[in-house]
Motif scaffolding. Structure first.
Motif, short mmCIF file in Angstrom:
data_model
loop_
_atom_site.label_atom_id
_atom_site.label_comp_id
_atom_site.label_asym_id
_atom_site.label_seq_id
_atom_site.Cartn_x
_atom_site.Cartn_y
_atom_site.Cartn_z
N ASP A 14 14.98 60.96 4.61
CA ASP A 14 14.31 61.44 5.82
C ASP A 14 12.82 61.07 5.78
N VAL A 15 12.54 59.78 5.86
CA VAL A 15 11.21 59.23 5.62
C VAL A 15 10.14 59.83 6.54
N ASP A 16 10.39 59.87 7.83
CA ASP A 16 9.36 60.33 8.77
C ASP A 16 9.05 61.81 8.59
N ARG A 17 10.07 62.65 8.41
CA ARG A 17 9.83 64.09 8.22
C ARG A 17 9.03 64.34 6.95
N LEU A 18 9.41 63.69 5.86
CA LEU A 18 8.70 63.89 4.61
C LEU A 18 7.27 63.40 4.69
N LYS A 19 7.07 62.25 5.30
CA LYS A 19 5.71 61.71 5.44
C LYS A 19 4.83 62.68 6.23
N SER A 20 5.34 63.21 7.32
CA SER A 20 4.58 64.18 8.13
C SER A 20 4.31 65.45 7.35
N ALA A 21 5.32 65.95 6.64
CA ALA A 21 5.16 67.19 5.88
C ALA A 21 4.10 67.03 4.80
N ILE A 22 4.10 65.92 4.12
CA ILE A 22 3.11 65.67 3.07
C ILE A 22 1.71 65.55 3.69
N ARG A 23 1.60 64.83 4.79
CA ARG A 23 0.30 64.61 5.44
C ARG A 23 -0.34 65.92 5.88
N GLU A 24 0.49 66.89 6.27
CA GLU A 24 -0.01 68.16 6.80
C GLU A 24 -0.35 69.19 5.73
N ILE A 25 -0.13 68.87 4.47
CA ILE A 25 -0.36 69.84 3.39
C ILE A 25 -1.81 70.27 3.29
N ASP A 26 -2.72 69.32 3.39
CA ASP A 26 -4.14 69.64 3.19
C ASP A 26 -4.99 68.57 3.85
N ASP A 27 -6.17 68.95 4.31
CA ASP A 27 -7.10 67.99 4.92
C ASP A 27 -7.58 66.95 3.91
N SER A 28 -7.45 67.23 2.63
CA SER A 28 -7.88 66.29 1.59
C SER A 28 -6.93 65.10 1.45
N VAL A 29 -5.73 65.21 2.01
CA VAL A 29 -4.77 64.10 1.95
C VAL A 29 -5.26 63.02 2.92
N GLU A 30 -5.69 61.90 2.36
CA GLU A 30 -6.24 60.80 3.16
C GLU A 30 -5.16 59.91 3.75
N SER A 31 -4.11 59.65 2.96
CA SER A 31 -3.05 58.77 3.45
C SER A 31 -1.75 59.04 2.72
N VAL A 32 -0.66 58.72 3.40
CA VAL A 32 0.68 58.78 2.81
C VAL A 32 1.33 57.44 3.14
N SER A 33 1.61 56.65 2.12
CA SER A 33 2.19 55.33 2.32
C SER A 33 3.62 55.30 1.78
N VAL A 34 4.53 54.79 2.60
CA VAL A 34 5.90 54.55 2.16
C VAL A 34 5.88 53.24 1.40
N VAL A 35 6.44 53.24 0.18
CA VAL A 35 6.40 52.04 -0.66
C VAL A 35 7.78 51.72 -1.21
N ALA A 36 7.95 50.49 -1.62
CA ALA A 36 9.17 50.06 -2.29
C ALA A 36 8.93 50.10 -3.79
N GLY A 37 9.95 50.44 -4.54
CA GLY A 37 9.82 50.48 -5.99
C GLY A 37 10.39 51.75 -6.56
N ASP A 38 9.84 52.19 -7.69
CA ASP A 38 10.34 53.37 -8.38
C ASP A 38 10.03 54.68 -7.67
N VAL A 39 9.03 54.68 -6.82
CA VAL A 39 8.69 55.87 -6.04
C VAL A 39 8.82 55.54 -4.56
N ASP A 40 8.84 56.58 -3.74
CA ASP A 40 9.03 56.39 -2.30
C ASP A 40 7.74 56.48 -1.49
N TYR A 41 6.77 57.25 -2.01
CA TYR A 41 5.49 57.43 -1.31
C TYR A 41 4.35 57.37 -2.32
N VAL A 42 3.21 56.88 -1.86
CA VAL A 42 1.97 57.02 -2.60
C VAL A 42 1.03 57.80 -1.70
#
Length: 76
Positions: A14-42
């Protein structure tokens, strides 16, 4: 100011929901990037003090669908 990166592994596709949820956690979160590899987001966050990252990383880990996180503090 301290820059930190959180590598996030998701247990769901559920890429879009998770990206939005992470982005809304705190104003200090500058960016949430979906990436390929061993992890899903940076997640990039800019905080006043390294200890401020603990609350952000814990909140990210508590999002439904997040499997694991690893936090890295930039040294420069």
């Amino acid at each position: 100011m301290v820059t930190a990166y959180v590598m996030v592994k998701a247990a769901t596709g559920d890429v879009d929901r998770l990206k939005s949820a992470i982005r809304e956690i705190d104003d200090s979160v500058e960016s949430v990037s979906v990436v390929a590899g061993d992890v899903d987001y940076v997640v990039k966050a800019d905080v006043e003090d390294p200890s401020d990252m603990k609350a952000i990383a814990t909140s990210i880990h508590r999002v439904r669908g997040i499997e694991d996180t690893q936090t890295y503090i930039a040294m420069e």
